[in-house]
Design a protein around this motif. Structure first.
Motif, PDB file in Angstrom:
ATOM      1  N   LEU A  60       0.866  -1.171   0.000  1.00  0.00           N
ATOM      2  CA  LEU A  60       0.000   0.000   0.000  1.00  0.00           C
ATOM      3  C   LEU A  60       0.908   1.228   0.000  1.00  0.00           C
ATOM      4  N   GLU A  61       0.783   2.104  -0.999  1.00  0.00           N
ATOM      5  CA  GLU A  61       1.707   3.232  -1.086  1.00  0.00           C
ATOM      6  C   GLU A  61       1.000   4.499  -1.518  1.00  0.00           C
ATOM      7  N   TYR A  62       1.210   5.566  -0.733  1.00  0.00           N
ATOM      8  CA  TYR A  62       0.796   6.916  -1.095  1.00  0.00           C
ATOM      9  C   TYR A  62       1.987   7.568  -1.788  1.00  0.00           C
ATOM     10  N   ASP A  63       1.816   7.883  -3.063  1.00  0.00           N
ATOM     11  CA  ASP A  63       2.930   8.366  -3.869  1.00  0.00           C
ATOM     12  C   ASP A  63       2.647   9.793  -4.343  1.00  0.00           C
ATOM     13  N   ARG A  64       3.746  10.568  -4.553  1.00  0.00           N
ATOM     14  CA  ARG A  64       3.631  11.963  -4.986  1.00  0.00           C
ATOM     15  C   ARG A  64       2.609  12.714  -4.131  1.00  0.00           C
ATOM     16  N   LEU A  65       2.717  12.509  -2.827  1.00  0.00           N
ATOM     17  CA  LEU A  65       1.814  13.150  -1.878  1.00  0.00           C
ATOM     18  C   LEU A  65       2.281  14.576  -1.634  1.00  0.00           C
ATOM     19  N   SER A  94      -3.539  21.081   3.831  1.00  0.00           N
ATOM     20  CA  SER A  94      -4.123  20.512   2.624  1.00  0.00           C
ATOM     21  C   SER A  94      -3.179  19.471   2.037  1.00  0.00           C
ATOM     22  N   SER A  95      -3.719  18.598   1.190  1.00  0.00           N
ATOM     23  CA  SER A  95      -2.881  17.561   0.581  1.00  0.00           C
ATOM     24  C   SER A  95      -3.562  16.984  -0.644  1.00  0.00           C
ATOM     25  N   ASP A  96      -2.758  16.319  -1.473  1.00  0.00           N
ATOM     26  CA  ASP A  96      -3.281  15.607  -2.640  1.00  0.00           C
ATOM     27  C   ASP A  96      -2.188  14.672  -3.149  1.00  0.00           C
ATOM     28  N   GLY A  97      -2.585  13.547  -3.718  1.00  0.00           N
ATOM     29  CA  GLY A  97      -1.606  12.607  -4.229  1.00  0.00           C
ATOM     30  C   GLY A  97      -2.262  11.374  -4.809  1.00  0.00           C
ATOM     31  N   ASN A  98      -1.469  10.333  -4.981  1.00  0.00           N
ATOM     32  CA  ASN A  98      -1.943   9.079  -5.556  1.00  0.00           C
ATOM     33  C   ASN A  98      -1.782   7.939  -4.545  1.00  0.00           C
ATOM     34  N   PHE A  99      -2.636   6.934  -4.681  1.00  0.00           N
ATOM     35  CA  PHE A  99      -2.554   5.751  -3.827  1.00  0.00           C
ATOM     36  C   PHE A  99      -2.613   4.499  -4.703  1.00  0.00           C
ATOM     37  N   ARG A 100      -1.716   3.557  -4.413  1.00  0.00           N
ATOM     38  CA  ARG A 100      -1.680   2.292  -5.148  1.00  0.00           C
ATOM     39  C   ARG A 100      -1.787   1.137  -4.171  1.00  0.00           C
ATOM     40  N   ASP A 101      -2.681   0.201  -4.454  1.00  0.00           N
ATOM     41  CA  ASP A 101      -2.853  -1.032  -3.680  1.00  0.00           C
ATOM     42  C   ASP A 101      -2.535  -2.192  -4.614  1.00  0.00           C
ATOM     43  N   ALA A 102      -1.429  -2.888  -4.346  1.00  0.00           N
ATOM     44  CA  ALA A 102      -0.996  -3.981  -5.233  1.00  0.00           C
ATOM     45  C   ALA A 102      -0.769  -5.252  -4.436  1.00  0.00           C
ATOM     46  N   ASP A 103      -1.219  -6.375  -4.980  1.00  0.00           N
ATOM     47  CA  ASP A 103      -1.018  -7.701  -4.382  1.00  0.00           C
ATOM     48  C   ASP A 103      -0.217  -8.564  -5.346  1.00  0.00           C
ATOM     49  N   PHE A 104       0.557  -9.513  -4.776  1.00  0.00           N
ATOM     50  CA  PHE A 104       1.492 -10.284  -5.591  1.00  0.00           C
ATOM     51  C   PHE A 104       1.426 -11.775  -5.274  1.00  0.00           C
ATOM     52  N   VAL A 109       4.665 -11.883  -9.158  1.00  0.00           N
ATOM     53  CA  VAL A 109       3.702 -11.764 -10.250  1.00  0.00           C
ATOM     54  C   VAL A 109       2.502 -10.980  -9.727  1.00  0.00           C
ATOM     55  N   LEU A 110       2.164  -9.908 -10.411  1.00  0.00           N
ATOM     56  CA  LEU A 110       1.082  -9.045  -9.969  1.00  0.00           C
ATOM     57  C   LEU A 110      -0.255  -9.773 -10.054  1.00  0.00           C
ATOM     58  N   SER A 111      -0.983  -9.807  -8.930  1.00  0.00           N
ATOM     59  CA  SER A 111      -2.286 -10.483  -8.921  1.00  0.00           C
ATOM     60  C   SER A 111      -3.444  -9.498  -8.885  1.00  0.00           C
ATOM     61  N   SER A 112      -3.198  -8.294  -8.390  1.00  0.00           N
ATOM     62  CA  SER A 112      -4.245  -7.283  -8.346  1.00  0.00           C
ATOM     63  C   SER A 112      -3.605  -5.917  -8.198  1.00  0.00           C
ATOM     64  N   GLU A 113      -4.215  -4.911  -8.835  1.00  0.00           N
ATOM     65  CA  GLU A 113      -3.708  -3.546  -8.719  1.00  0.00           C
ATOM     66  C   GLU A 113      -4.864  -2.572  -8.871  1.00  0.00           C
ATOM     67  N   THR A 114      -5.020  -1.692  -7.890  1.00  0.00           N
ATOM     68  CA  THR A 114      -6.020  -0.633  -7.972  1.00  0.00           C
ATOM     69  C   THR A 114      -5.374   0.694  -7.565  1.00  0.00           C
ATOM     70  N   PHE A 115      -5.996   1.780  -8.020  1.00  0.00           N
ATOM     71  CA  PHE A 115      -5.510   3.115  -7.714  1.00  0.00           C
ATOM     72  C   PHE A 115      -6.635   3.947  -7.117  1.00  0.00           C
ATOM     73  N   SER A 116      -6.253   4.908  -6.288  1.00  0.00           N
ATOM     74  CA  SER A 116      -7.192   5.832  -5.660  1.00  0.00           C
ATOM     75  C   SER A 116      -6.516   7.201  -5.542  1.00  0.00           C
ATOM     76  N   ARG A 117      -7.299   8.172  -5.157  1.00  0.00           N
ATOM     77  CA  ARG A 117      -6.727   9.461  -4.790  1.00  0.00           C
ATOM     78  C   ARG A 117      -6.228   9.362  -3.350  1.00  0.00           C
ATOM     79  N   GLY A 118      -4.987   9.777  -3.116  1.00  0.00           N
ATOM     80  CA  GLY A 118      -4.404   9.687  -1.784  1.00  0.00           C
ATOM     81  C   GLY A 118      -4.370  11.034  -1.094  1.00  0.00           C
ATOM     82  N   LEU A 119      -4.782  11.068   0.174  1.00  0.00           N
ATOM     83  CA  LEU A 119      -4.814  12.306   0.948  1.00  0.00           C
ATOM     84  C   LEU A 119      -4.166  12.093   2.308  1.00  0.00           C
TER      85      LEU A 119
END
Length: 305
Positions: A60-65, A94-104, A109-119
């Protein structure tokens, strides 16, 4: 020791410095705005429970926050080599960024990947620095060198909102852009030594550099809002031991006899190891990691009194 007790002890430690320094201590108050960009993440390894899982199993990673914060500071110093303290509180604006949830799977081997807005919301921090009488080591190439000790606490809420598919995912539920899908309440406590280098460039200008390394503890209460199978929120708990580093460079220019403008740059990071426990699997902690880095700029005004 709970979070309120830790913050209270830091305030008491700062207050205890004032009577010792007496009326000779020069005090200043300042406020500044910080603009910070960075990343923070968590992962765990469940490969010991099933060989199909990878290591890490989930990230689970909040990136470019990108964050804006307000810092309020009280500083006191007694002469060039006398006691010095710096008590600073930070509030997230205030804040804004990206969120990635990845399972392996095994072999990463990537089994699932979703993105959200990260705050990053509801961030509050309190940090105390202290140097004792006569701690100055001397003058080196025009810089006065002084060791100091620091300690701090930080409470922070991270929030991932909305949901969209990445490279691979199963059918996603309908989620509005402002709905939280994952949230983390994060608490940090840390302490360690620092080194302060300061040079008076002219009667109205000075520059200083501070560097710190320390150890700490991080607790994260994680809530997966779309996973009723994990139990009531918060349904996941992380506990980490942290190694932390921070550096900052400040330029101060005297505007009047009592007012100063300070422009600064800073950066730092933390790495941690620990374990994660699922409420749906009590008593079965799994290895986990956390990481964080940030860089930023600040501008502020301080007044002597």
């Amino acid at each position: 020791m709970n979070r309120k007790s830790t913050a209270f002890l830091l305030l008491c430690a700062a207050a205890a410095l004032l009577p010792k320094a007496g009326h000779a201590m020069e005090l200043s108050a300042s406020s500044s705005v910080q603009v910070r960009m960075g990343s923070i993440g968590f992962s765990h390894d469940a490969s010991s429970t099933n060989p199909i899982y990878g290591n890490p199993t989930s990230k689970l990673e909040y990136d470019r926050l990108r964050e804006t914060l307000l810092s309020l500071r009280l500083e006191g110093r007694s002469g060039p080599s006398g006691p010095w303290f710096d008590l600073a509180g930070t509030i997230g604006l205030s804040s804004d960024g990206n969120f990635r949830d990845a399972d392996f799977y095994s072999g990463q081997v990537l089994s699932s990947e979703t993105f959200s807005r990260g705050l990053s919301a509801r961030e509050y921090g309190l940090n105390l620095r202290f140097s004792g009488n006569g701690w100055v080591w001397g003058d080196f190439s025009g810089f006065a060198v002084r060791p100091y000790l620091f300690g701090g606490v930080r409470q922070r809420n991270l929030s991932a909102r909305g949901l969209r598919c990445g490279a691979i995912c199963t059918a996603l539920p309908s989620v509005t852009a402002d709905r939280e899908v994952i949230g983390q309440d994060m608490f940090d406590i840390y302490a360690g030594p620092g080194l302060w280098l300061e040079s008076q460039l002219s009667p109205r200008q000075r520059i200083d550099l501070k560097g710190e390394v320390g150890l700490g503890y991080r607790h994260v209460a994680d809530s997966h809002r779309l996973r009723p199978d994990l139990g009531p929120a918060p349904n996941i708990g992380y506990d980490f031991t942290l190694a932390r580093a921070h550096v900052e460079l400040n330029y101060t220019h005297a505007i009047t006899d009592i007012a100063n403008l300070t422009i600064g740059a800073f950066g730092g990071g933390a790495l941690g190891r620990g374990h994660v426990t699922y409420a749906s699997m009590p008593g079965q902690p799994l290895p986990a990691k956390t990481w964080e880095w940030n860089v930023g700029l600040s501008i502020g005004l301080n007044v002597d009194f």
